[in-house]
Design an enzyme around this catalytic site. Structure first.
Site, mmCIF file in Angstrom:
data_model
loop_
_atom_site.group_PDB
_atom_site.id
_atom_site.type_symbol
_atom_site.label_atom_id
_atom_site.label_comp_id
_atom_site.label_asym_id
_atom_site.label_seq_id
_atom_site.Cartn_x
_atom_site.Cartn_y
_atom_site.Cartn_z
ATOM 1 N N SER A 158 0.615 -1.239 0.358
ATOM 2 C CA SER A 158 0.084 -0.304 -0.199
ATOM 3 C C SER A 158 0.754 1.396 -0.282
ATOM 4 O O SER A 158 2.035 1.502 0.410
ATOM 5 C CB SER A 158 -0.895 -0.081 1.389
ATOM 6 O OG SER A 158 -1.413 1.230 1.683
ATOM 7 N N TYR A 179 -2.906 8.073 -11.171
ATOM 8 C CA TYR A 179 -4.489 7.616 -11.174
ATOM 9 C C TYR A 179 -5.219 8.161 -11.648
ATOM 10 O O TYR A 179 -5.702 9.471 -11.928
ATOM 11 C CB TYR A 179 -4.749 7.695 -8.909
ATOM 12 C CG TYR A 179 -5.727 7.168 -7.979
ATOM 13 C CD1 TYR A 179 -5.208 6.285 -7.445
ATOM 14 C CD2 TYR A 179 -7.257 7.875 -8.493
ATOM 15 C CE1 TYR A 179 -6.271 5.935 -6.784
ATOM 16 C CE2 TYR A 179 -7.491 7.337 -7.280
ATOM 17 C CZ TYR A 179 -7.485 5.598 -7.004
ATOM 18 O OH TYR A 179 -8.395 5.591 -6.208
#
Lengths: 553, 553
Positions: free
Chosen positions: B222, B474
């Site tokens: 992560s 993203y």
């Protein structure tokens, strides 16, 4: 010492086969060191290495057919079976390696030396070696101090040293991303020279820098003297090209990824047992506009360690940071501080001449590299912490002295060996809370073991790599050789390794595992870790030709 | 929306089973977003989830003997076979997961949910599952958006979700080293609350933070919104405790090591396929005295990207740094900037009202955490670079707005799904030199594929993680659902994945592989990489009970 150069088999600037660097670079032992050794009761007697002609080599076992097949891949003149080539690729540069070589023992020499030109030739050599069951020892700079070039467990098979010296190119330089492709065979100075043409630097400067190679840095998780600024070598690697017996492997598509485990990290530290690293894509930085090295005296090693922890916690790590313990400070191996405090701090000095190790305290070197203003600012920020913690600035020469002498230790070791004096190093790392016990445990193990053998050891230590969560400890041992220096050192090393494991440190911070640390690898990574390494080995090197006995038993 | 809570099976603060977070936290879609969607021609129609009672579950297949054996390990009440427990552990939180759940499809639900108390119970469950050939899906926060909780390829076997929620303790806090032992089942907020009692923070804040777990952060590599200051989660991990079918594995003895490959890096990103991470030893930092978030407008995405590269190259990365492209800026999903420039910069503004996305430009958020003076200094240094590069400071609310809304996107998605509107994200990363082609390639693939399906997609992008050598991208997609939203998204995802590989990016920067990215893993790590993963899997999980189909085909 140049008078015996010819007998020693070299008159050039080529490194001597029995030690470090060219013969001309070996200075006689400084008088101060001689006096110190005498004062410490360490006996000396002239012990020169034998001549090259006297070195005992086992008969070469490489079958002619295999030799011819290798020559068909790399070219006839790149398969070498002459004595000097074999001796020059025999073992690495640990002190026990050198003791053996100096005594004429080259029993571990490879049967031939093969110099491939590129990745594809490496692949072809590995395919051939797999077919012919020839052991392959990847050879970069030959500077291993942990027996990484002395595979074990395949006594019947012929052995070739796969010397990567010809893979010495600078590939694509991606200025925008700040990366560069470096051939695995590039030695430190040449890599920096090629990058400097682009105004760039790698900034990876371990003590072995003059001879160690890019591929070796990667294969051993090397860490350089400037790790505080540039990072460990594994921090610098963004991509790898690897030739394995099972095929070619390219790794690293992005600065960071969540696409499964980071498999680059399996090759970093693989020590030639999983594949041959042929190219490394590295992070590179602009050449620093300024370099500054400063010397400090701190009250004691405990206080100094605490100060380094403060710097690391505040994100104020200097580019270079080296704290010697009391013994190393006295021995002056980390450059003895001068008597004159720097002018700018003189006003603050009220404790006599100061700055001399003999008055107590520990010596600390801090270094900074980067744009001028950034260097000045960081140096000031660090100085503020150090001065507040009781450190005293030494004169400007202290930093310069360290910089000038930063690669001298291996040459000094040769000079000590010439006098029959043993000198070796070992290192570990641990979390800050574990450091005091780690320091005491390893130091005690070395002093006790070598002391019991009657060798009057001097055991010195410094911290040279800082992390937020801990630091490295680097020990240097100097003692008499006694009747069996190799056996005595092995006993000391066993005691030290056990002490490291008991105190929760890592068995090696930047020297790698090799054959020397293999006994403790299980304690480090657990039985499952060993199983995993074995499974990876079987996958990439099913015939077990690569550095057998290294990493995987 | 709270009127239908009861029908939806929840009236508490517990997360809804069909979406994100508790029902009460779901605001109606802001009027501005409704208007924007209408303007963009994205059709909407009320599409509420079915009631819990209408969800279709397959019959539970766990044999009674196995159930009893599990209960003997973890206690009877910690083996759950009720419908709600099964539904709540069905799949993760990708949009296609939610579309299926909202439509009442829980065909991928586990046969039972098992909640062990500690490491030893996990080990025992794995031994039992190995013996009984029960598939085990490690379950942390259940927030996977890549199908990481939907194993494949073992259709006949019973499946248990191994929910680690009870492994929620804070172990040893080593203040001196700056490390803390965190139970794998700790969710983000609870982990921070426990650390805050010691004045410490992890600083790992991905968008899933409210529900994702420590073990999940590690298993998926992560990366949080504050990665520029605290690092990716893999940077924060210094040690791991892992339960595998082959036994227990402890990793990490020092801040850094050269004792072979870094095997922690094999478990980071292992996604539950190699073992169950039960405890993570993390680097922790003092709670920041100050947090500051600022908003900026930069002329365009290309200029903004170049400015971020400059910051990264000069070691000036903000703690948080998010640059929206033109479309995301207009859509305002990254908090639309206000019309008032900040007072301190007003004098420098001469280009009209400014700061409004509709006047062009791209929105940038910078954030800083740390001691007050350090925050101020870093903010000033960054501001200097940004202002010199043509950025304009937005009013102080812009930063505060972002901070306040930083976890809202998944709630907003639920609101969009309630209106029959599709919203999903995907992400990648690449070196700086590859970013323009990567951006254009992925954006084009999404626009073309979804456009061809007649879904009028809005494709937005931001950069949110900076590295010296590159950055992440993203993407957020909002579009109509059409007749087959799952099929349409699959086609878009295939096109995007192919585009990522073609442009040299990584298939995932921080979402992990799961089942969604599995088709491209071979392109990412090569056939040898896949062989190595398979070999590791065979070693640690010889019966293949752990998350089958994940990472290893």
């Amino acid at each position: 010492m140049t008078s015996t150069d010819e007998a020693r088999g070299t008159t050039s600037t080529e490194p001597v086969w029995w030690g470090w660097g060219p013969a001309v670079a070996h200075d006689p032992l400084p008088e101060s060191v001689r006096l110190l050794l005498a004062r410490l009761g360490i006996p000396s007697r002239p012990t020169p290495p034998v001549g090259l002609a006297e070195v005992r080599l086992p008969p070469a076992r490489l079958p002619a057919a295999a030799r011819d097949a290798l020559a068909a891949i790399v070219g006839d003149r790149h398969v070498r079976g002459d004595d000097e080539s074999r001796v020059r690729h025999c073992r690495g540069r640990s002190t026990t390696d050198l003791l053996r070589l100096r005594a004429g023992d080259a029993s571990a020499a490879p049967d031939a030396v093969v110099l491939p030109a590129d990745h594809d030739e490496v692949l072809a050599v590995l395919r051939l070696a797999t077919r012919e069951r020839v052991v392959v020892v990847p050879f970069g700079g030959g500077t291993s101090v942990v027996g990484g070039l002395a595979p074990t467990g395949q006594p019947g098979r012929p052995v070739i040293a796969l010397d990567l010296a010809r893979l010495d190119g600078l590939g694509r330089v991606d200025r925008e991303s700040g990366t560069a492709e470096l051939g695995a065979g590039l030695r430190g100075p040449r890599a920096e020279a090629l990058l400097a043409e682009h105004g760039l630097t790698l900034g990876h400067v371990p003590q072995s820098w003059e001879y160690a190679s890019i591929g070796g840095f990667a294969a051993t998780r090397s860490s350089g003297q400037a790790s505080g600024g540039y990072g460990r070598f594994d921090d610098l690697v963004v991509g790898l090209r690897v030739a394995t017996p099972a095929g070619s492997w390219d790794l690293g598509r992005a600065p960071a990824s969540a696409a499964g485990p980071d498999l680059r990290q399996l090759m970093l530290g693989s020590e030639g047992a999983f594949g041959v690293i042929t190219q490394v894509v590295c992070r590179v930085r602009p050449l620093p506009a300024r370099r500054l090295h400063e010397g400090w005296s701190v009250p004691d090693f405990v206080t100094g360690t605490r100060l380094l922890r403060t710097l690391a916690a505040r994100d104020l790590r200097p580019t270079v940071c080296r704290l010697s313990d009391e013994t190393e400070t006295i021995a002056g191996l980390a450059r003895p501080p001068r008597r004159r405090p720097a002018a700018r701090d003189r006003a603050a000095q009220d404790d006599g001449p100061g700055g001399d190790a003999t008055t107590g305290g520990c010596h600390l070197i801090t270094g900074y590299e980067g744009p001028g203003p950034a260097v000045a600012r960081r140096a000031n920020e660090v100085a503020e912490v150090l001065l507040a913690g009781g450190a005293r600035r030494l004169d400007a020469d202290a930093g310069a002295d360290w910089e000038q002498g930063r690669f001298r230790a291996p040459y000094l070791r040769d000079s000590l060996l010439d006098l029959g004096i043993f000198a070796e190093t070992l290192e570990t790392a641990g979390f800050w809370s574990a450091l005091p016990a780690l320091y005491a445990g390893v130091r005690g193990a070395l002093v006790d073991t070598l002391g019991a053998a009657g060798l009057s050891p001097v055991v010195m230590c410094h911290i040279s790599h800082l992390y937020e969560t801990g630091a490295s400890l680097y020990f240097t041992v100097v003692c008499g050789q006694g009747a069996d220096p190799i056996g005595s050192w092995r006993a000391a090393k066993v005691a030290a390794g056990d002490a490291i494991v008991a105190a929760g440190g890592t068995i090696t911070h930047h020297h790698a595992v090799g054959t020397e640390h293999r006994p403790w690898l299980g304690a480090e990574v657990g039985p499952l870790g060993e199983d995993v390494l074995r499974a990876v080995k079987r996958t990439l090197d099913p015939a077990g030709i690569l550095n057998p006995g290294i990493l995987v038993a």
